[in-house]
Design a protein around this motif. Structure first.
Motif, PDB file in Angstrom:
ATOM      1  N   ILE A 184       0.828  -1.206   0.000  1.00  0.00           N
ATOM      2  CA  ILE A 184       0.000   0.000   0.000  1.00  0.00           C
ATOM      3  C   ILE A 184       0.863   1.257   0.000  1.00  0.00           C
ATOM      4  N   ARG A 185       1.952   1.237   0.735  1.00  0.00           N
ATOM      5  CA  ARG A 185       2.843   2.394   0.809  1.00  0.00           C
ATOM      6  C   ARG A 185       3.350   2.773  -0.591  1.00  0.00           C
ATOM      7  N   SER A 186       3.828   1.787  -1.359  1.00  0.00           N
ATOM      8  CA  SER A 186       4.337   2.076  -2.703  1.00  0.00           C
ATOM      9  C   SER A 186       3.213   2.404  -3.686  1.00  0.00           C
ATOM     10  N   GLN A 187       2.032   1.823  -3.477  1.00  0.00           N
ATOM     11  CA  GLN A 187       0.899   2.184  -4.341  1.00  0.00           C
ATOM     12  C   GLN A 187       0.562   3.663  -4.162  1.00  0.00           C
ATOM     13  N   ARG A 188       0.505   4.108  -2.910  1.00  0.00           N
ATOM     14  CA  ARG A 188       0.211   5.525  -2.652  1.00  0.00           C
ATOM     15  C   ARG A 188       1.278   6.426  -3.247  1.00  0.00           C
ATOM     16  N   ALA A 189       2.544   6.023  -3.103  1.00  0.00           N
ATOM     17  CA  ALA A 189       3.645   6.830  -3.653  1.00  0.00           C
ATOM     18  C   ALA A 189       3.529   6.915  -5.175  1.00  0.00           C
ATOM     19  N   THR A 190       3.150   5.822  -5.826  1.00  0.00           N
ATOM     20  CA  THR A 190       3.006   5.815  -7.285  1.00  0.00           C
ATOM     21  C   THR A 190       1.832   6.693  -7.705  1.00  0.00           C
ATOM     22  N   GLU A 191       0.756   6.658  -6.956  1.00  0.00           N
ATOM     23  CA  GLU A 191      -0.397   7.507  -7.261  1.00  0.00           C
ATOM     24  C   GLU A 191      -0.060   8.981  -7.052  1.00  0.00           C
ATOM     25  N   LYS A 192       0.766   9.294  -6.051  1.00  0.00           N
ATOM     26  CA  LYS A 192       1.160  10.688  -5.793  1.00  0.00           C
ATOM     27  C   LYS A 192       1.923  11.301  -6.958  1.00  0.00           C
ATOM     28  N   ILE A 193       2.651  10.462  -7.699  1.00  0.00           N
ATOM     29  CA  ILE A 193       3.409  11.005  -8.835  1.00  0.00           C
ATOM     30  C   ILE A 193       2.636  10.922 -10.151  1.00  0.00           C
ATOM     31  N   GLY A 194       1.360  10.529 -10.070  1.00  0.00           N
ATOM     32  CA  GLY A 194       0.511  10.539 -11.260  1.00  0.00           C
ATOM     33  C   GLY A 194       0.224   9.185 -11.868  1.00  0.00           C
ATOM     34  N   GLY A 195       0.630   8.094 -11.216  1.00  0.00           N
ATOM     35  CA  GLY A 195       0.349   6.765 -11.746  1.00  0.00           C
ATOM     36  C   GLY A 195      -1.138   6.459 -11.733  1.00  0.00           C
ATOM     37  N   ILE A 196      -1.629   5.923 -12.848  1.00  0.00           N
ATOM     38  CA  ILE A 196      -3.033   5.538 -12.999  1.00  0.00           C
ATOM     39  C   ILE A 196      -3.106   4.016 -13.069  1.00  0.00           C
ATOM     40  N   LYS A 197      -3.928   3.417 -12.203  1.00  0.00           N
ATOM     41  CA  LYS A 197      -4.082   1.963 -12.220  1.00  0.00           C
ATOM     42  C   LYS A 197      -4.608   1.503 -13.566  1.00  0.00           C
ATOM     43  N   SER A 198      -4.000   0.411 -14.078  1.00  0.00           N
ATOM     44  CA  SER A 198      -4.466  -0.119 -15.355  1.00  0.00           C
ATOM     45  C   SER A 198      -4.568  -1.638 -15.334  1.00  0.00           C
ATOM     46  N   GLY A 199      -4.793  -2.208 -14.160  1.00  0.00           N
ATOM     47  CA  GLY A 199      -5.017  -3.644 -14.080  1.00  0.00           C
ATOM     48  C   GLY A 199      -4.097  -4.331 -13.096  1.00  0.00           C
TER      49      GLY A 199
END
Length: 175
Positions: free
Chosen positions: A135-150
């Motif tokens: 979860i920590r790395s998911q949040r960090a990826t979302e903070k930099i603009g990452g969009i989930k794609s599967g």
């Protein structure tokens, strides 16, 4: 123009330079913290024998970096470009870890901004794979603009495949 997988990239806080075998001791000193890996699919990467495999694979990848704190010139982590696919106009950024002292903001953001800026000179899409329980790395990826794609199954070390969230950041359009 071919993708340069290991440039030296410099920001205000950090510098990225290609990983070498001489970096082993300093990099392991950072990676030996079990809390860095507690949410990672390969949660025992803090162990020397497991981390040796990680570093060996990083060196073989041809796209691995050490992250250096510009203030004190110490290695504070590592990251990697991987899986360049010119036909899909895509590259992965991954295998990133930072010493805990550098978590939570400016260092990871600058790291990813440097890598994204470089990648977008060559590709339209940058992908990230993050363990479903990280979860920590998911949040960090979302903070930099990452969009989930599967979701994608990935294998880490000698562990069975695990589910990872796939994120994409697309090159910004220039008007």
């Amino acid at each position: 123009m071919s993708f340069d997988l290991q440039p030296t990239l410099k920001g205000e806080l950090i510098e990225l330079r290609p990983l070498t075998s001489a970096d082993w001791q300093d990099l392991f000193a950072v990676a030996a913290d079990p809390l860095i890996w507690e949410q990672h699919p390969e949660g025992n990467r803090y162990k020397e024998d497991v981390f040796k495999v990680f570093v060996h694979e990083a060196l073989e990848s041809g796209g691995a970096f050490v992250i250096i704190d510009k203030k004190n010139q110490q290695i504070i982590g590592s990251t990697r470009f991987y899986g360049y696919d010119p036909e899909k106009s895509e590259i992965e950024i991954g295998w990133t870890f930072l010493a805990r002292k550098y978590w939570g903001g400016h260092y990871n953001r600058e790291l990813k901004q440097l890598m994204l800026a470089h990648a977008f000179m060559f590709v339209e899409n940058v992908v990230f794979y993050v363990g479903q329980n990280n979860i920590r790395s998911q949040r960090a990826t979302e903070k930099i603009g990452g969009i989930k794609s599967g979701m994608v199954e990935k294998t880490y070390g000698n562990r069975p495949p695990s589910l990872n969230v796939r994120y994409v950041i697309k090159r910004p359009k220039i008007d």
